[in-house]
Design an enzyme around this catalytic site. Structure first.
Site, PDB file in Angstrom:
ATOM      1  CG  HIS A   1      12.009  37.491  16.841  1.00 31.14           C
ATOM      2  ND1 HIS A   1      13.323  37.170  17.059  1.00 31.14           N
ATOM      3  CD2 HIS A   1      11.805  37.333  15.507  1.00 31.14           C
ATOM      4  CE1 HIS A   1      13.900  36.842  15.914  1.00 31.14           C
ATOM      5  NE2 HIS A   1      12.997  36.919  14.962  1.00 31.14           N
TER       6      HIS A   1
ATOM      7  CE1 TYR B   1       2.115  18.638  45.211  1.00 29.47           C
ATOM      8  CE2 TYR B   1       4.399  18.754  45.950  1.00 29.47           C
ATOM      9  CZ  TYR B   1       3.128  19.287  45.911  1.00 29.47           C
ATOM     10  OH  TYR B   1       2.870  20.450  46.577  1.00 29.47           O
TER      11      TYR B   1
ATOM     12  NE  ARG C   1      23.660   5.955  49.852  1.00 28.39           N
ATOM     13  CZ  ARG C   1      23.836   5.219  50.937  1.00 28.39           C
ATOM     14  NH1 ARG C   1      23.055   5.411  51.985  1.00 28.39           N
ATOM     15  NH2 ARG C   1      24.791   4.315  50.988  1.00 28.39           N
TER      16      ARG C   1
ATOM     17  CB  THR D   1      32.559  -5.138  47.277  1.00 27.77           C
ATOM     18  OG1 THR D   1      32.917  -3.929  47.975  1.00 27.77           O
ATOM     19  CG2 THR D   1      32.034  -4.764  45.898  1.00 27.77           C
TER      20      THR D   1
ATOM     21  CB  SER E   1      -4.663  36.116  42.837  1.00 23.94           C
ATOM     22  OG  SER E   1      -4.162  37.135  43.680  1.00 23.94           O
TER      23      SER E   1
ATOM     24  NE  ARG F   1       2.124  21.721  41.046  1.00 25.34           N
ATOM     25  CZ  ARG F   1       0.995  21.213  41.556  1.00 25.34           C
ATOM     26  NH1 ARG F   1       0.602  20.001  41.194  1.00 25.34           N
ATOM     27  NH2 ARG F   1       0.276  21.918  42.401  1.00 25.34           N
TER      28      ARG F   1
ATOM     29  NE  ARG G   1      28.223   6.448  63.450  1.00 27.97           N
ATOM     30  CZ  ARG G   1      27.235   7.338  63.682  1.00 27.97           C
ATOM     31  NH1 ARG G   1      26.442   7.689  62.691  1.00 27.97           N
ATOM     32  NH2 ARG G   1      27.052   7.827  64.874  1.00 27.97           N
ATOM     33  CG  HIS G   2      29.575  -0.358  55.974  1.00 29.11           C
ATOM     34  ND1 HIS G   2      28.759  -1.085  55.138  1.00 29.11           N
ATOM     35  CD2 HIS G   2      30.729  -0.131  55.275  1.00 29.11           C
ATOM     36  CE1 HIS G   2      29.379  -1.304  53.989  1.00 29.11           C
ATOM     37  NE2 HIS G   2      30.582  -0.727  54.048  1.00 29.11           N
TER      38      HIS G   2
END
Length: 484
Positions: free
Chosen positions: A155, A15, A334, A107, A285, A299, A81-82
């Site tokens: 209202h 989208y 993320r 870092t 419909s 939407r 693992r990094h």
């Protein structure tokens, strides 16, 4: 899960605009990391560190990842693992002369946080451009229908008349505030820069043999080379997650605006007064073939609620960052940051599509006014009679009785409102019978609505659209097409 997959979101594939989807793609993220590593190396070399020219050249020639490099990065991440170190090693394989100096003194947040700030600033600019086009479209709509009387609602009950254009200015005013707020968030944005593991720049101080001036110069140089005017003066390991709060707040606020506009349009569609675009082959419909559901506006409402909710994620994350940082922000951000901008992008595209194809039904609007106006005109009738010498209290009582009789016809018998006919037949109102038609002219009930529209468009909307950035976006903006 591979790093390549980690940064994908379900909204991006179908989208969102190509620009926004690409911005938050894995390809662009890791390309930006490599540019940041290159920038750091160039700045460090410029300030005297022994970085060979070949290292700079090889890094510069390999800023984009191909499919094979993504596979290597995926294997490296499974092993280490990094994610950042996986990409440091992957980059080193294609830039071997730089393998020993990539990420020197930095870092992980040097690339992750600085990249996020680059993405956020670019994404805010994309949002501003799309919002500018939506403003332009609704401004045209407001101008076109500046003086078309329509029943007002408070209202969701019939109230005094307004105009279709005046109602649109209420939407426009909120969109103008959104434009202001989003611009502020973007223009206030700073850079993390080079701050080290806990924000003390200790690693860089060691690299430059205790030369504080060079460390400060490095920070400023990298910031400037990355296109930012300033870096945050103090950080922890990360830039403060309060920044994410400040960025998502105006997006969430825009979500509220979009939801309000789309809700109004859904209600107007139910009244058959205004409808969003509906293609000749569109099906409303699967069972009820006659239906014309306002699916675009629905939407918008659906996604706007999601956009508003994402701000709570940023607040929660900012509130639980222990001391110099904790990693429970990472996975949340993320998802949250890309989703916020992708969602805003989709909402804006859909809102533009709706604004460019709104259909107004003046006869339906006039019929509804005719049903309610007789009751609203009663005070005008009383005042006109008093001007002719009548007694205000007597006139009030006469109108009260006739109004109740007419209301019985409408509510109990399902008939049309015949109050005016009852007034015409009552001899008491003889002195003003010739004035009744003019007293019932809808245009006499809209107050200064047309003039308010004109003034608002001239003094508020036109200057906003005349801004160079906004004008350029409007001039380039074509019609919004929806894939589904």
């Amino acid at each position: 899960m591979s790093e390549h997959d980690t940064y994908q979101t379900p909204l991006s594939s179908r989208y969102a605009s190509k620009e926004m989807a690409h911005l938050f793609s894995a390809e662009n993220r890791f390309h930006t990391w490599r540019k940041l590593w290159l920038t750091l190396a160039i700045a460090e070399k410029q300030l005297g560190l022994p970085i060979p020219d070949a290292a700079i050249d090889e890094m510069n020639q390999n800023l984009n990842l191909d499919a094979e490099q993504f596979k290597i990065a995926e294997m490296e991440e499974k092993k280490r693992r990094h994610d950042v170190m996986a990409h440091v090693h992957t980059f080193g394989k294609v830039a071997p002369s730089a393998a020993g100096i990539i990420h020197l003194g930095a870092t992980s947040c040097y690339v992750t946080d600085n990249a996020d700030l680059i993405f956020i600033r670019t994404a805010l600019t994309l949002v501003i451009k799309k919002l500018a086009v939506v403003l332009d479209r609704f401004a045209s709509f407001a101008s076109q229908y500046r003086d078309l009387p329509t029943l007002g609602f408070t209202h969701f009950q019939p109230a005094q008349l307004t105009t279709v254009g005046k109602r649109a200015t209420l939407w426009l005013q909120e969109l103008l505030w959104d434009l202001r707020n989003i611009k502020r968030a973007r223009d206030d944005l700073g850079f993390r820069g080079v701050k080290g593991t806990t924000g003390t720049q200790a690693s860089f101080l060691a690299l430059f043999d205790g030369d504080h001036d060079k460390v400060e110069e490095l920070d400023q140089l990298v910031t400037t080379m990355s296109g930012f005017s300033y870096a945050y003066p103090v950080t922890s390991q990360t830039y403060s997650r309060k920044i994410d709060v400040d960025v998502l707040a105006p997006l969430a606020s825009f979500g509220a605006t979009a939801h309000k506009i789309a809700t109004d349009l859904r209600l107007l569609a139910s009244l058959k007064e205004v409808e969003e675009p509906f293609e000749s082959t569109q099906i409303g419909s699967s069972a009820m073939a006659y239906k014309r559901n306002p699916m675009r506006s629905e939407r918008i409402c659906s996604l706007a609620r999601h956009l508003m909710a994402l701000h709570q994620n940023a607040l929660g994350t900012a509130s639980v960052q222990w001391f110099e940082r904790t990693l429970d922000d990472s996975a949340n951000r993320r998802v949250t940051l890309p989703e916020a901008f992708l969602t805003a992008d989709i909402v804006l595209t859909t809102l533009q599509n709706v604004s460019e194809g709104l259909v107004v039904y003046p006869r339906v609007i006039a019929r509804r006014i005719a049903q309610e106006l007789p009751f609203m005109a009663t005070e005008n009738i009383i005042m006109a009679l008093v001007k002719k010498g009548g007694d205000r209290q007597d006139a009030h009582e006469k109108i009260r009785v006739l109004s109740h009789e007419a209301a019985y016809q409408v509510k109990q018998l399902g008939e049309e409102n015949d109050l005016i006919e009852r007034v015409r037949k009552d001899a008491y109102f003889g002195p003003i019978k010739d004035e009744l038609d003019s007293l019932l002219d809808p245009r006499s009930f809209i107050g200064r609505a047309p003039q308010q529209v004109d003034k608002f468009l001239k003094e508020w909307v036109a200057p906003a659209l005349a801004d160079a950035e906004v004008k350029a976006a409007v001039d380039k903006g074509g019609k919004a097409e929806l894939s589904v």
